[in-house]
Structures are given as C-alpha cells and as structure tokens.
Design a protein around this motif. Structure first.
Motif, PDB file in Angstrom:
ATOM      1  N   TRP A   1       1.026  -1.262  -0.003  1.00 23.89           N
ATOM      2  CA  TRP A   1      -0.139   0.358  -0.217  1.00 23.89           C
ATOM      3  C   TRP A   1       0.732   0.857   0.189  1.00 23.89           C
ATOM      4  O   TRP A   1       0.716   2.367  -0.650  1.00 23.89           O
ATOM      5  CB  TRP A   1      -1.072   0.035   1.148  1.00 23.89           C
ATOM      6  CG  TRP A   1      -1.992  -1.222   0.688  1.00 23.89           C
ATOM      7  CD1 TRP A   1      -2.412  -2.389   1.065  1.00 23.89           C
ATOM      8  CD2 TRP A   1      -2.872  -1.334   0.039  1.00 23.89           C
ATOM      9  NE1 TRP A   1      -3.404  -2.946   0.977  1.00 23.89           N
ATOM     10  CE2 TRP A   1      -3.846  -2.301   0.480  1.00 23.89           C
ATOM     11  CE3 TRP A   1      -3.194   0.255  -0.807  1.00 23.89           C
ATOM     12  CZ2 TRP A   1      -5.470  -2.553  -0.798  1.00 23.89           C
ATOM     13  CZ3 TRP A   1      -4.711  -0.258  -1.743  1.00 23.89           C
ATOM     14  CH2 TRP A   1      -5.479  -0.913  -1.868  1.00 23.89           C
ATOM     15  N   PHE A   2       2.220   1.038   0.771  1.00 17.58           N
ATOM     16  CA  PHE A   2       2.999   2.673   0.401  1.00 17.58           C
ATOM     17  C   PHE A   2       3.336   2.419  -0.659  1.00 17.58           C
ATOM     18  O   PHE A   2       3.841   3.798  -1.222  1.00 17.58           O
ATOM     19  CB  PHE A   2       4.006   2.219   1.225  1.00 17.58           C
ATOM     20  CG  PHE A   2       5.007   3.546   0.980  1.00 17.58           C
ATOM     21  CD1 PHE A   2       4.823   4.246   2.203  1.00 17.58           C
ATOM     22  CD2 PHE A   2       6.588   2.542   0.789  1.00 17.58           C
ATOM     23  CE1 PHE A   2       5.781   5.364   1.494  1.00 17.58           C
ATOM     24  CE2 PHE A   2       7.384   4.091   0.456  1.00 17.58           C
ATOM     25  CZ  PHE A   2       7.192   4.965   0.930  1.00 17.58           C
ATOM     26  N   THR A   3       3.606   1.624  -1.427  1.00 15.72           N
ATOM     27  CA  THR A   3       4.075   1.647  -3.017  1.00 15.72           C
ATOM     28  C   THR A   3       3.179   2.048  -4.043  1.00 15.72           C
ATOM     29  O   THR A   3       3.334   2.582  -4.441  1.00 15.72           O
ATOM     30  CB  THR A   3       4.094   0.274  -3.942  1.00 15.72           C
ATOM     31  OG1 THR A   3       5.520  -0.084  -2.645  1.00 15.72           O
ATOM     32  CG2 THR A   3       4.991   0.353  -5.129  1.00 15.72           C
ATOM     33  N   ILE A   4       1.497   1.798  -3.657  1.00 17.67           N
ATOM     34  CA  ILE A   4       0.054   1.873  -4.458  1.00 17.67           C
ATOM     35  C   ILE A   4      -0.120   3.810  -4.369  1.00 17.67           C
ATOM     36  O   ILE A   4      -0.109   4.338  -5.596  1.00 17.67           O
ATOM     37  CB  ILE A   4      -1.008   1.537  -3.982  1.00 17.67           C
ATOM     38  CG1 ILE A   4      -1.487  -0.001  -4.256  1.00 17.67           C
ATOM     39  CG2 ILE A   4      -1.946   1.710  -4.141  1.00 17.67           C
ATOM     40  CD1 ILE A   4      -0.713  -0.355  -5.892  1.00 17.67           C
ATOM     41  N   LEU A   5      -0.247   3.837  -2.593  1.00 15.38           N
ATOM     42  CA  LEU A   5      -0.013   5.503  -2.599  1.00 15.38           C
ATOM     43  C   LEU A   5       1.281   6.483  -3.057  1.00 15.38           C
ATOM     44  O   LEU A   5       0.422   7.840  -3.507  1.00 15.38           O
ATOM     45  CB  LEU A   5      -0.016   5.458  -1.280  1.00 15.38           C
ATOM     46  CG  LEU A   5      -1.091   5.491  -0.489  1.00 15.38           C
ATOM     47  CD1 LEU A   5      -1.183   5.341   0.976  1.00 15.38           C
ATOM     48  CD2 LEU A   5      -2.382   5.567  -1.138  1.00 15.38           C
ATOM     49  N   SER A   6       2.370   5.811  -2.958  1.00 19.54           N
ATOM     50  CA  SER A   6       3.681   6.472  -3.432  1.00 19.54           C
ATOM     51  C   SER A   6       3.424   6.731  -4.745  1.00 19.54           C
ATOM     52  O   SER A   6       3.849   7.911  -5.441  1.00 19.54           O
ATOM     53  CB  SER A   6       4.644   6.121  -3.545  1.00 19.54           C
ATOM     54  OG  SER A   6       5.013   6.307  -2.372  1.00 19.54           O
ATOM     55  N   LEU A   7       3.250   5.980  -5.259  1.00 25.02           N
ATOM     56  CA  LEU A   7       2.898   5.365  -6.833  1.00 25.02           C
ATOM     57  C   LEU A   7       1.759   6.483  -7.387  1.00 25.02           C
ATOM     58  O   LEU A   7       1.506   7.911  -8.725  1.00 25.02           O
ATOM     59  CB  LEU A   7       2.927   4.239  -7.245  1.00 25.02           C
ATOM     60  CG  LEU A   7       4.422   3.627  -7.675  1.00 25.02           C
ATOM     61  CD1 LEU A   7       3.856   2.046  -7.807  1.00 25.02           C
ATOM     62  CD2 LEU A   7       5.790   4.084  -8.625  1.00 25.02           C
ATOM     63  N   SER A   8       0.464   6.383  -6.950  1.00 27.33           N
ATOM     64  CA  SER A   8      -0.131   6.616  -8.024  1.00 27.33           C
ATOM     65  C   SER A   8      -0.148   8.383  -7.348  1.00 27.33           C
ATOM     66  O   SER A   8      -0.076   9.337  -7.897  1.00 27.33           O
ATOM     67  CB  SER A   8      -1.156   6.681  -6.531  1.00 27.33           C
ATOM     68  OG  SER A   8      -2.265   5.676  -5.966  1.00 27.33           O
ATOM     69  N   TYR A   9       0.322   9.223  -6.512  1.00 24.14           N
ATOM     70  CA  TYR A   9       1.001  10.725  -6.682  1.00 24.14           C
ATOM     71  C   TYR A   9       1.517  11.099  -7.007  1.00 24.14           C
ATOM     72  O   TYR A   9       1.382  12.152  -7.764  1.00 24.14           O
ATOM     73  CB  TYR A   9       1.087  11.286  -4.778  1.00 24.14           C
ATOM     74  CG  TYR A   9       1.135  12.045  -4.139  1.00 24.14           C
ATOM     75  CD1 TYR A   9      -0.042  13.400  -4.278  1.00 24.14           C
ATOM     76  CD2 TYR A   9       2.225  12.893  -4.679  1.00 24.14           C
ATOM     77  CE1 TYR A   9      -0.144  14.955  -4.081  1.00 24.14           C
ATOM     78  CE2 TYR A   9       2.423  14.795  -4.151  1.00 24.14           C
ATOM     79  CZ  TYR A   9       1.497  14.660  -4.242  1.00 24.14           C
ATOM     80  OH  TYR A   9       1.401  16.694  -4.416  1.00 24.14           O
ATOM     81  N   PHE A  10       2.187  10.218  -7.400  1.00 22.24           N
ATOM     82  CA  PHE A  10       3.911  10.444  -8.535  1.00 22.24           C
ATOM     83  C   PHE A  10       3.159  10.598  -9.286  1.00 22.24           C
ATOM     84  O   PHE A  10       3.541  11.774 -10.701  1.00 22.24           O
ATOM     85  CB  PHE A  10       4.846   9.342  -8.516  1.00 22.24           C
ATOM     86  CG  PHE A  10       5.419   9.603  -9.421  1.00 22.24           C
ATOM     87  CD1 PHE A  10       6.503  10.765  -8.959  1.00 22.24           C
ATOM     88  CD2 PHE A  10       5.724   8.836 -10.486  1.00 22.24           C
ATOM     89  CE1 PHE A  10       7.514  10.906 -10.714  1.00 22.24           C
ATOM     90  CE2 PHE A  10       6.766   9.229 -11.192  1.00 22.24           C
ATOM     91  CZ  PHE A  10       7.520  10.261 -11.023  1.00 22.24           C
ATOM     92  N   THR A  11       2.227   9.432 -10.316  1.00 28.10           N
ATOM     93  CA  THR A  11       1.543   9.497 -11.289  1.00 28.10           C
ATOM     94  C   THR A  11       1.243  10.783 -11.502  1.00 28.10           C
ATOM     95  O   THR A  11       0.996  10.935 -12.698  1.00 28.10           O
ATOM     96  CB  THR A  11       0.050   7.911 -11.193  1.00 28.10           C
ATOM     97  OG1 THR A  11       1.383   6.901 -11.171  1.00 28.10           O
ATOM     98  CG2 THR A  11      -0.040   7.627 -13.011  1.00 28.10           C
ATOM     99  N   ALA A  12      -0.128  11.033 -10.546  1.00 25.11           N
ATOM    100  CA  ALA A  12      -1.079  12.154 -10.639  1.00 25.11           C
ATOM    101  C   ALA A  12      -0.304  13.719 -11.082  1.00 25.11           C
ATOM    102  O   ALA A  12      -0.441  14.729 -11.880  1.00 25.11           O
ATOM    103  CB  ALA A  12      -1.522  12.388  -9.517  1.00 25.11           C
ATOM    104  N   PHE A  13       1.138  13.590 -10.243  1.00 23.84           N
ATOM    105  CA  PHE A  13       1.963  14.824  -9.835  1.00 23.84           C
ATOM    106  C   PHE A  13       2.292  14.737 -11.331  1.00 23.84           C
ATOM    107  O   PHE A  13       2.252  16.307 -11.573  1.00 23.84           O
ATOM    108  CB  PHE A  13       2.911  14.276  -9.185  1.00 23.84           C
ATOM    109  CG  PHE A  13       3.351  15.911  -8.848  1.00 23.84           C
ATOM    110  CD1 PHE A  13       3.554  17.405  -8.411  1.00 23.84           C
ATOM    111  CD2 PHE A  13       4.900  15.827  -9.911  1.00 23.84           C
ATOM    112  CE1 PHE A  13       3.929  18.530  -8.263  1.00 23.84           C
ATOM    113  CE2 PHE A  13       5.594  17.163  -9.434  1.00 23.84           C
ATOM    114  CZ  PHE A  13       5.375  17.893  -8.799  1.00 23.84           C
TER     115      PHE A  13
END
Length: 113
Positions: A3-15
């Motif tokens: 879930w840390f990876t999912i949250l990090s990649l989600s924000y990074f992709t959106a940013f």
C-alpha cells in the motif's frame, strides 16, 4: 509495503501528469502550486483504486494458475463499474471531510424564473 507503493506511485503519477500537461498552451491554472500539490492528491485517488484493481484483475494469468472459467466481458464490465463507484465514493468522502460544498453548475442546472 504494497500500500505504501500504491500510494506513492498514485501521487507520483498524478503529479507528473499535472506537471506535463501544464506546458500545454491551452491549459492554465489560477494557483499553480495548489494544482501541483492538492490537485495531484485528489487526482491520485483515481490511481489508488485503479492500480490495485489492474493488479488483481489478471493476477491469475501472471502466476500461471487459470481459474475454473475465463474472465468474461461481463466480469470486466462489472469490475470496471465497481472501481468507478469506489473512486466516486472516495472523492466524495474526501470532499465531505474537507468541508468543500458541492456546486453543480451549467446550463442544464440553471434556474429559470
């Protein structure tokens, strides 16, 4: 870690998507910093749901174990609708938590008098 990876990649992709689209000549932001930070966080909610959804949807294909029946178009449609509803609910819960009023505008919602 998942879930840390999912949250990090989600924000990074959106940013990164917000950052790259900002150079498009027909796009402008009133507050560029807010669009990059808060807007990317809101947009990341879409990926928080969709990344695990894509991961689990075809996970039986990657590990070589086939289910009793193949994935059908109805399964795909139902899963997509479920993920779409989860995204809408998360967006609405965050909006309610932050106290942002729901404003629906446009010609279709204009009052005539």
């Amino acid at each position: 870690l998942f879930w840390f990876t999912i949250l990090s990649l989600s924000y990074f992709t959106a940013f990164m998507e917000t950052l790259t689209i900002s150079s498009f000549p027909y796009y402008s932001f009133e507050d560029r910093e807010m669009a990059y930070t808060v807007g990317s966080a809101f947009y990341g909610i879409y990926f928080i749901v969709s990344f695990p959804g894509f991961y689990y949807f075809d996970s039986h294909i990657d590990d070589g174990k086939q289910k009793d029946r193949p994935v059908t178009l109805v399964d795909t449609f139902t899963t997509a609708c479920g993920h779409g509803m989860m995204i809408l609910l998360l967006l609405d819960f965050v909006r309610l938590y932050l106290g942002i009023p729901l404003v629906v505008g446009g010609v279709a919602f204009a009052t005539t008098g």
